[in-house]
Scaffold this motif. Structure first.
Motif, PDB file in Angstrom:
ATOM      1  N   VAL A 122       0.826  -1.213   0.000  1.00  0.00           N
ATOM      2  CA  VAL A 122       0.000   0.000   0.000  1.00  0.00           C
ATOM      3  C   VAL A 122       0.855   1.255   0.000  1.00  0.00           C
ATOM      4  CG1 VAL A 122      -1.777   1.284   1.261  1.00  0.00           C
ATOM      5  CG2 VAL A 122      -1.834  -1.224   1.226  1.00  0.00           C
ATOM      6  N   PHE A 123       1.902   1.267   0.834  1.00  0.00           N
ATOM      7  CA  PHE A 123       2.768   2.434   0.961  1.00  0.00           C
ATOM      8  C   PHE A 123       4.090   2.137   0.251  1.00  0.00           C
ATOM      9  CE2 PHE A 123      -0.116   2.377   4.553  1.00  0.00           C
ATOM     10  CZ  PHE A 123      -0.606   3.678   4.563  1.00  0.00           C
ATOM     11  N   THR A 124       4.290   2.728  -0.893  1.00  0.00           N
ATOM     12  CA  THR A 124       5.396   2.314  -1.755  1.00  0.00           C
ATOM     13  C   THR A 124       6.559   3.293  -1.823  1.00  0.00           C
ATOM     14  OG1 THR A 124       4.289   3.273  -3.677  1.00  0.00           O
ATOM     15  CG2 THR A 124       3.850   0.948  -3.196  1.00  0.00           C
ATOM     16  N   THR A 125       6.506   4.375  -1.045  1.00  0.00           N
ATOM     17  CA  THR A 125       7.642   5.292  -0.990  1.00  0.00           C
ATOM     18  C   THR A 125       8.222   5.259   0.412  1.00  0.00           C
ATOM     19  OG1 THR A 125       6.364   7.213  -0.262  1.00  0.00           O
ATOM     20  CG2 THR A 125       6.517   6.823  -2.649  1.00  0.00           C
ATOM     21  N   PRO A 126       9.477   5.670   0.576  1.00  0.00           N
ATOM     22  CA  PRO A 126      10.043   5.747   1.932  1.00  0.00           C
ATOM     23  C   PRO A 126       9.198   6.605   2.857  1.00  0.00           C
ATOM     24  CG  PRO A 126      11.784   5.916   0.306  1.00  0.00           C
ATOM     25  CD  PRO A 126      10.492   5.961  -0.457  1.00  0.00           C
ATOM     26  N   GLU A 127       8.703   7.743   2.339  1.00  0.00           N
ATOM     27  CA  GLU A 127       7.881   8.622   3.157  1.00  0.00           C
ATOM     28  C   GLU A 127       6.561   7.952   3.549  1.00  0.00           C
ATOM     29  OE1 GLU A 127       9.348   9.427   0.331  1.00  0.00           O
ATOM     30  OE2 GLU A 127      10.937  10.735   1.110  1.00  0.00           O
ATOM     31  N   GLY A 128       5.975   7.227   2.604  1.00  0.00           N
ATOM     32  CA  GLY A 128       4.734   6.530   2.902  1.00  0.00           C
ATOM     33  C   GLY A 128       4.925   5.437   3.937  1.00  0.00           C
ATOM     34  N   LEU A 129       6.022   4.700   3.826  1.00  0.00           N
ATOM     35  CA  LEU A 129       6.317   3.655   4.798  1.00  0.00           C
ATOM     36  C   LEU A 129       6.525   4.243   6.184  1.00  0.00           C
ATOM     37  CD1 LEU A 129       8.745   1.618   2.546  1.00  0.00           C
ATOM     38  CD2 LEU A 129       6.537   0.790   3.396  1.00  0.00           C
ATOM     39  N   TYR A 130       7.233   5.371   6.230  1.00  0.00           N
ATOM     40  CA  TYR A 130       7.471   6.015   7.523  1.00  0.00           C
ATOM     41  C   TYR A 130       6.154   6.545   8.101  1.00  0.00           C
ATOM     42  CZ  TYR A 130       9.452   9.096  11.073  1.00  0.00           C
ATOM     43  OH  TYR A 130       9.761   9.712  12.258  1.00  0.00           O
ATOM     44  N   TYR A 131       5.305   7.040   7.235  1.00  0.00           N
ATOM     45  CA  TYR A 131       3.983   7.488   7.676  1.00  0.00           C
ATOM     46  C   TYR A 131       3.231   6.337   8.335  1.00  0.00           C
ATOM     47  CZ  TYR A 131      -0.970   8.721   7.213  1.00  0.00           C
ATOM     48  OH  TYR A 131      -2.301   8.930   7.447  1.00  0.00           O
ATOM     49  N   HIS A 132       3.240   5.165   7.709  1.00  0.00           N
ATOM     50  CA  HIS A 132       2.567   4.017   8.300  1.00  0.00           C
ATOM     51  C   HIS A 132       3.167   3.667   9.644  1.00  0.00           C
ATOM     52  CE1 HIS A 132       1.955  -0.229   9.274  1.00  0.00           C
ATOM     53  NE2 HIS A 132       0.740  -0.020   8.798  1.00  0.00           N
ATOM     54  N   TYR A 133       4.500   3.665   9.720  1.00  0.00           N
ATOM     55  CA  TYR A 133       5.163   3.312  10.981  1.00  0.00           C
ATOM     56  C   TYR A 133       4.747   4.252  12.107  1.00  0.00           C
ATOM     57  CZ  TYR A 133       8.805   2.867  14.513  1.00  0.00           C
ATOM     58  OH  TYR A 133       9.474   2.723  15.708  1.00  0.00           O
ATOM     59  N   THR A 134       4.686   5.538  11.823  1.00  0.00           N
ATOM     60  CA  THR A 134       4.399   6.507  12.878  1.00  0.00           C
ATOM     61  C   THR A 134       2.937   6.478  13.317  1.00  0.00           C
ATOM     62  OG1 THR A 134       4.065   8.254  11.215  1.00  0.00           O
ATOM     63  CG2 THR A 134       6.262   8.063  12.191  1.00  0.00           C
ATOM     64  N   VAL A 135       2.013   6.255  12.371  1.00  0.00           N
ATOM     65  CA  VAL A 135       0.597   6.314  12.729  1.00  0.00           C
ATOM     66  C   VAL A 135       0.018   4.959  13.120  1.00  0.00           C
ATOM     67  CG1 VAL A 135       0.218   8.295  11.232  1.00  0.00           C
ATOM     68  CG2 VAL A 135      -0.248   6.001  10.361  1.00  0.00           C
ATOM     69  N   ALA A 136       0.679   3.870  12.744  1.00  0.00           N
ATOM     70  CA  ALA A 136       0.107   2.555  13.041  1.00  0.00           C
ATOM     71  C   ALA A 136       1.165   1.521  13.411  1.00  0.00           C
ATOM     72  CB  ALA A 136      -0.709   2.055  11.841  1.00  0.00           C
ATOM     73  N   GLY A 137       2.226   1.439  12.619  1.00  0.00           N
ATOM     74  CA  GLY A 137       3.194   0.360  12.801  1.00  0.00           C
ATOM     75  C   GLY A 137       3.857   0.323  14.156  1.00  0.00           C
TER      76      GLY A 137
END
Length: 295
Positions: free
Chosen positions: A110-125
């Motif tokens: 779903v999150f295919t950019t470094p920024e998107g992955l980091y966004y997921h980590y901070t809000v959910a991961g």
């Protein structure tokens, strides 16, 4: 549900304020899908008109209709662009997007950019216990895992080692918990194995007739009469599995213990929650083990 809506319904909906509904951050649902209820509601007012704004209701629409209709579960703007091949910018917790994408393919889908992955980590991961980098993974040893409620006995040690075995395979496996009733059934089975080493009981009934009535769902039994030491017992399974995986462990560990993989499938069954272990000896001192798993 069709995406077409009435003009009247849509016109009414445009006057609604989403600010009155407190949405949670994007979260990983039980099937592994990352779902952003706030985005889904704002992007799909026709759905809100029928299903309301509760996360469960919105996700039910997504699974039943939205996915097949091409509706996005999260904001595409948060995860589009080039693949995450390395770190860009400065991230907290030593976040490594390449590691995160490789370890959590459900997120990377779903999150295919470094920024998107980091966004997921901070809000959910982070809240879900996902690791930001390889160094954050705790060292997996035989001494820092204890099976909940297990006794400090040889039987409890077997349960501990099995939980480590599962954890070394994947940190997504939940620890099996010790159940005294299941352990009592396992002990009875171990004593029966001294006379008849088989999954059929002495009275001719199947082994699972020994189970307490509360374990009426999925269950399994592993039996062994080769190893006295709990560590050697589980070492044999680990070594055979390593050989199965092509990792080249010492073949002496698995001499005489090559099997059809039943132990592997049982130990790595993600639905099992409970474990009980029984241990007995015959007159010559030969050990007999019965290990019961239940959902």
């Amino acid at each position: 549900m069709k995406k077409k809506v009435s003009v009247v319904g849509l016109g009414l909906l445009l006057g609604m304020s989403f600010g009155m509904q407190a949405f949670a951050a994007p979260q990983t649902m039980s099937d592994g899908t990352v779902f952003d209820a706030a985005y889904y509601a704002q992007a799909n007012p026709d759905v809100v008109a029928v299903y309301g704004t509760k996360t469960k209701a919105l996700y039910r629409h997504y699974t039943e209709y939205g996915r097949s209709e091409g509706r996005a579960a999260t904001d595409p703007a948060a995860g589009t662009g080039a693949s995450a091949t390395g770190t860009t910018g400065t991230y907290e917790d030593g976040f490594d997007p390449a590691f995160y994408a490789a370890r959590y393919p459900d997120v990377a889908a779903v999150f295919t950019t470094p920024e998107g992955l980091y966004y997921h980590y901070t809000v959910a991961g982070k809240a879900e216990g996902r690791y930001p980098n390889v160094d954050a993974i705790p060292e997996k040893t035989y001494d820092n895992i204890h099976t909940p409620n297990a006794p400090s006995t040889a039987q409890g040690r077997v349960a501990d080692r099995i939980n480590v075995f599962r954890w070394k395979e994947s940190d997504k496996f939940k620890a099996l918990s010790w159940d005294d009733d299941l352990a009592a059934a396992a002990q009875l089975r171990a004593e029966e194995l001294v006379t008849r080493f088989d999954h059929t009981r002495l009275n001719g009934a199947e082994w699972d007739s020994v189970l307490p009535s509360k374990f009426n769902s999925s269950h399994a039994e592993i039996i062994n009469r080769e190893y006295e030491d709990p560590d050697l017992l589980v070492n044999a399974w680990e070594a055979h599995y390593a050989e199965y995986r092509g990792e080249g462990k010492d073949r002496e560990w698995v001499e005489g213990y090559i099997n059809d993989g039943y132990e592997r499938r049982t130990i790595f069954d993600k639905y099992y929650r409970w474990i009980g272990v029984g241990h007995a000896h015959n007159d010559a001192g030969q050990p007999f083990w019965a290990i019961l798993f239940a959902e």
